[in-house]
Design a protein around this motif. Structure first.
Motif, PDB file in Angstrom:
ATOM      1  N   SER A 153       0.952  -1.158  -0.041  1.00  0.00           N
ATOM      2  CA  SER A 153      -0.109   0.119  -0.170  1.00  0.00           C
ATOM      3  C   SER A 153       0.941   1.356   0.038  1.00  0.00           C
ATOM      4  O   SER A 153       2.040   1.078  -0.013  1.00  0.00           O
ATOM      5  CB  SER A 153      -0.855  -0.030   1.377  1.00  0.00           C
ATOM      6  OG  SER A 153      -0.104   0.136   2.253  1.00  0.00           O
ATOM      7  N   TYR A 154       0.306   2.405  -0.057  1.00  0.00           N
ATOM      8  CA  TYR A 154       1.047   3.820  -0.059  1.00  0.00           C
ATOM      9  C   TYR A 154       0.229   4.845   0.842  1.00  0.00           C
ATOM     10  O   TYR A 154      -0.981   4.708   0.798  1.00  0.00           O
ATOM     11  CB  TYR A 154       1.276   4.098  -1.307  1.00  0.00           C
ATOM     12  CG  TYR A 154       0.159   4.467  -2.297  1.00  0.00           C
ATOM     13  CD1 TYR A 154      -0.615   5.798  -2.156  1.00  0.00           C
ATOM     14  CD2 TYR A 154      -0.583   3.549  -2.864  1.00  0.00           C
ATOM     15  CE1 TYR A 154      -1.528   6.168  -2.884  1.00  0.00           C
ATOM     16  CE2 TYR A 154      -1.687   3.795  -3.761  1.00  0.00           C
ATOM     17  CZ  TYR A 154      -2.272   5.138  -3.576  1.00  0.00           C
ATOM     18  OH  TYR A 154      -3.066   5.810  -4.253  1.00  0.00           O
ATOM     19  N   ASP A 155       1.140   5.840   1.322  1.00  0.00           N
ATOM     20  CA  ASP A 155       0.290   7.022   1.688  1.00  0.00           C
ATOM     21  C   ASP A 155       1.200   8.007   0.953  1.00  0.00           C
ATOM     22  O   ASP A 155       2.339   8.212   0.373  1.00  0.00           O
ATOM     23  CB  ASP A 155       0.472   7.108   3.140  1.00  0.00           C
ATOM     24  CG  ASP A 155      -0.408   6.208   4.001  1.00  0.00           C
ATOM     25  OD1 ASP A 155      -1.529   6.022   3.644  1.00  0.00           O
ATOM     26  OD2 ASP A 155      -0.052   5.925   5.274  1.00  0.00           O
ATOM     27  N   VAL A 156       0.176   9.197   0.556  1.00  0.00           N
ATOM     28  CA  VAL A 156       0.843  10.417   0.133  1.00  0.00           C
ATOM     29  C   VAL A 156       1.089  11.348   1.137  1.00  0.00           C
ATOM     30  O   VAL A 156       0.268  11.565   2.230  1.00  0.00           O
ATOM     31  CB  VAL A 156      -0.377  11.177  -0.858  1.00  0.00           C
ATOM     32  CG1 VAL A 156       0.218  12.457  -1.131  1.00  0.00           C
ATOM     33  CG2 VAL A 156      -0.772  10.133  -1.964  1.00  0.00           C
ATOM     34  N   ILE A 157       2.311  11.796   1.357  1.00  0.00           N
ATOM     35  CA  ILE A 157       2.943  12.447   2.523  1.00  0.00           C
ATOM     36  C   ILE A 157       2.734  13.914   2.287  1.00  0.00           C
ATOM     37  O   ILE A 157       2.079  14.688   3.130  1.00  0.00           O
ATOM     38  CB  ILE A 157       4.529  12.304   2.761  1.00  0.00           C
ATOM     39  CG1 ILE A 157       4.957  10.787   2.741  1.00  0.00           C
ATOM     40  CG2 ILE A 157       5.108  13.024   3.741  1.00  0.00           C
ATOM     41  CD1 ILE A 157       6.065  10.399   2.931  1.00  0.00           C
ATOM     42  N   ASP A 158       3.052  14.453   1.289  1.00  0.00           N
ATOM     43  CA  ASP A 158       2.581  15.928   1.101  1.00  0.00           C
ATOM     44  C   ASP A 158       2.720  16.064  -0.629  1.00  0.00           C
ATOM     45  O   ASP A 158       2.990  15.542  -1.479  1.00  0.00           O
ATOM     46  CB  ASP A 158       3.760  16.793   1.731  1.00  0.00           C
ATOM     47  CG  ASP A 158       5.064  16.537   1.208  1.00  0.00           C
ATOM     48  OD1 ASP A 158       6.093  16.492   1.902  1.00  0.00           O
ATOM     49  OD2 ASP A 158       5.402  16.259  -0.096  1.00  0.00           O
ATOM     50  N   VAL A 159       1.682  17.138  -1.029  1.00  0.00           N
ATOM     51  CA  VAL A 159       1.378  17.467  -2.231  1.00  0.00           C
ATOM     52  C   VAL A 159       1.800  18.872  -2.332  1.00  0.00           C
ATOM     53  O   VAL A 159       1.327  19.792  -1.564  1.00  0.00           O
ATOM     54  CB  VAL A 159      -0.252  17.183  -2.593  1.00  0.00           C
ATOM     55  CG1 VAL A 159      -0.238  17.464  -3.759  1.00  0.00           C
ATOM     56  CG2 VAL A 159      -0.251  15.525  -2.338  1.00  0.00           C
TER      57      VAL A 159
END
Length: 251
Positions: free
Chosen positions: A194-200
């Protein structure tokens, strides 16, 4: 001798027992074991019909006196601005205005074929800029101002900021969707679950308006004959939006 040996032992002991302090500025914040951080970037773009016509006209002339030059420029510009104010759908602004002295060395004596002694002359100019979403009204006005002795320096369509802003939310939504798809592909390729978006971060570039310009540098005196309205056809401008993100891939 015994004192020297004792001092040396103390110095060696101090050397080996001093604590090692880490430089906080150089510490790399690593993810937990089995995790991977990747940087992803996605750009979405679309083309929109240009909706704003822009024109720049210039009044330029030469003379023997600075006062004469300035008087003619002032009167010509005032007349052009007064004409432009009759058209409420066209935004009008005055541009650069300058007067300078120069030496005219182009006159040839027909008897000797040699240049006359250089004469000091004055040259001055002022510009007027027109902008409107009503292209027909602007082109008609531009023709009238050309008839008053102004020359066309630039004529081009552009995309208004309001129209460009109207599509940016849609572009951002598409870019974020593509970003998620890329993160999933990266996770699968690296064997992560899986993955998580840390910052955009989102970067909406200004629309690119390809210039379609008419340019003339000819010097003009006040013209007596009418000038036909210029012609312009709108094109397209590209609007782009880029999303950059740091993504944490999990085992």
């Amino acid at each position: 001798m015994r004192l020297s040996i004792a001092l040396m032992s103390v110095a060696l002991l101090a050397t080996f027992t001093l604590p090692a302090f880490a430089d906080d500025d150089n510490i790399i914040d690593l993810p937990p074991a089995g995790h991977t951080i990747i940087n992803l970037s996605v750009t979405e773009r679309t083309k929109l019909a240009q909706d704003t016509l822009n024109a720049t006209l210039n009044y330029q002339l030469d003379g023997a006196s600075a006062n004469e030059i300035q008087d003619k420029i002032n009167k010509a510009t005032a007349a052009a601005v007064a004409e432009a104010k009759k058209v409420s759908s066209v935004k009008t602004t005055t541009g650069s205005y300058y007067v300078y002295e120069y030496q005219d060395q182009s006159t040839i004596d027909p008897k000797t074929g040699q240049p006359f002694t250089a004469k000091k002359l004055w040259r001055g100019q002022q510009s007027i800029s027109l902008e409107s979403e009503n292209s027909a009204a602007l082109l008609d006005l531009a023709g009238k101002i050309q008839s008053m002795g102004f020359t066309m320096q630039g004529l081009n369509y552009s995309l208004s900021p309001e129209k460009a802003d109207g599509v940016r939310d849609n572009l951002m939504q598409k870019a974020l969707t593509q970003l998620g798809a890329k993160a999933k592909i990266a996770a699968t390729a690296l064997g992560k679950s899986s993955y998580d978006v840390i910052d955009v971060s989102v970067d909406g570039a200004m629309p690119y308006n390809p210039p379609v310009a008419y340019r003339s540098m000819a010097k003009m005196e006040m013209a007596a004959d009418a000038v036909a309205a210029p012609v312009a056809e709108a094109g397209e401008s590209e609007v782009t939006l880029t999303v950059n993100a740091r993504v944490l891939l999990k085992p």
